[in-house]
Design an enzyme around this catalytic site. Sequence first.
Site, PDB file in Angstrom:
ATOM      1  CD  GLN A  33     -37.843 -20.215  36.595  1.00  0.00           C
ATOM      2  OE1 GLN A  33     -36.379 -20.768  37.024  1.00  0.00           O
ATOM      3  NE2 GLN A  33     -38.813 -21.510  37.094  1.00  0.00           N
ATOM      4  CG  HIS A  64     -33.895 -30.854  24.649  1.00  0.00           C
ATOM      5  ND1 HIS A  64     -34.574 -29.793  23.827  1.00  0.00           N
ATOM      6  CD2 HIS A  64     -34.225 -31.111  26.343  1.00  0.00           C
ATOM      7  CE1 HIS A  64     -34.691 -29.345  25.276  1.00  0.00           C
ATOM      8  NE2 HIS A  64     -34.479 -29.520  25.922  1.00  0.00           N
ATOM      9  CG  ASP A  88     -37.327 -27.340  27.335  1.00  0.00           C
ATOM     10  OD1 ASP A  88     -36.939 -28.447  26.750  1.00  0.00           O
ATOM     11  OD2 ASP A  88     -36.485 -27.354  28.615  1.00  0.00           O
ATOM     12  CG  ASP A 139     -39.888 -29.352  45.424  1.00  0.00           C
ATOM     13  OD1 ASP A 139     -39.257 -30.724  44.623  1.00  0.00           O
ATOM     14  OD2 ASP A 139     -40.159 -29.199  46.900  1.00  0.00           O
ATOM     15  N   GLY A 140     -40.049 -31.716  42.413  1.00  0.00           N
ATOM     16  CA  GLY A 140     -39.423 -32.993  41.975  1.00  0.00           C
ATOM     17  C   GLY A 140     -38.898 -33.668  43.266  1.00  0.00           C
ATOM     18  CG  ASP A 157     -34.079 -30.718  31.668  1.00  0.00           C
ATOM     19  OD1 ASP A 157     -33.072 -30.358  31.680  1.00  0.00           O
ATOM     20  OD2 ASP A 157     -34.958 -31.189  30.488  1.00  0.00           O
ATOM     21  CB  SER A 158     -31.929 -29.071  37.294  1.00  0.00           C
ATOM     22  OG  SER A 158     -30.319 -29.174  37.364  1.00  0.00           O
ATOM     23  CB  THR A 159     -32.045 -23.661  36.026  1.00  0.00           C
ATOM     24  OG1 THR A 159     -32.305 -23.447  37.023  1.00  0.00           O
ATOM     25  CG2 THR A 159     -33.351 -24.478  35.132  1.00  0.00           C
TER      26      THR A 159
END
EC number: 2.5.1.16
Length: 290
Positions: A33, A64, A88, A139-140, A157-159
């Site tokens: 990305q 968070h 982050d 890779d999760g 905690d993904s996009t």
Amino acid sequence: MHSDLWVEEKFKDFLGLRFKVEKILFSGQSEFQTVDIVETKGHGKMLLNDGLIMVTERDEFAYHDMITHLPLFTHPAPKNVLIIGGGDGGTAREVIRHSNVEKCTMVEIDAMVVNACKQYIPQTSLALNDKKVNLIIGDGVKFVKETSEKFDVIIVDSTDPIGPAQPLFGEEFYQDVYNCLSDDGIVVSQGESSWYAIDIQKSLLEVLNRIFPKCFLYNFSNLTYPGGLWCFTLASKKYHPIDDFDKQRVKASELSFNYYNAALHTSSFALPSFVINELKSLIENNNSKM
């Protein structure tokens, strides 16, 4: 010459969010990305992945706090925590504030996000070098499929479900998550906007319901995501996030929060009627002593 610089997140084909940029701090293209960090006028430093706002210094604590403290205070003794994504660092920062957490494994696919945040957004990334944090660039989806480790709480905690995050909304992934949770484990996931993505919430909750005995949706509010009111999903093998929540543990922890508190823990499960009407067969929010 027009020197006004603004960043705009375009949502679908009908909405835009614009923020005044004072300085571009980082701009890169990883194998997954585009990654940008800018200094904004009203919201501090901002991280964008593929042009979508992930984090700003001004309101990151809302996201968070609610993705971490709510499951960690629902589970009576979380010792081993897994974060999928969260490049982050803000989620890891909040997880390791819990004294009973002995280890926090974080699996983030994009090293560029981690490195850029370490350099430019220490507010969220300061915990990534902590000895409790085991940071894995990888890779999760593959990690949960292959690990033999058991976790008390898993935080996804993904996009949004596009690009590298797409498999994180699928049934195979959540079956693997179920398998690497302890017998009383909890998974919390980024759960989109009820205003704009209730269809995604529905499909995610359908997946979770096929695998977990208890599924919930809860709200949080922030400044910089489209619609302002966003959600997390919580799926649990055993614990009910209201009925099994002991608010005295929050007080006894002596942790201070910028968003989360014991009253909000419970009230975040109170959903608007349009959400209940659309999702009521998929959530247990109303089946409690709330």
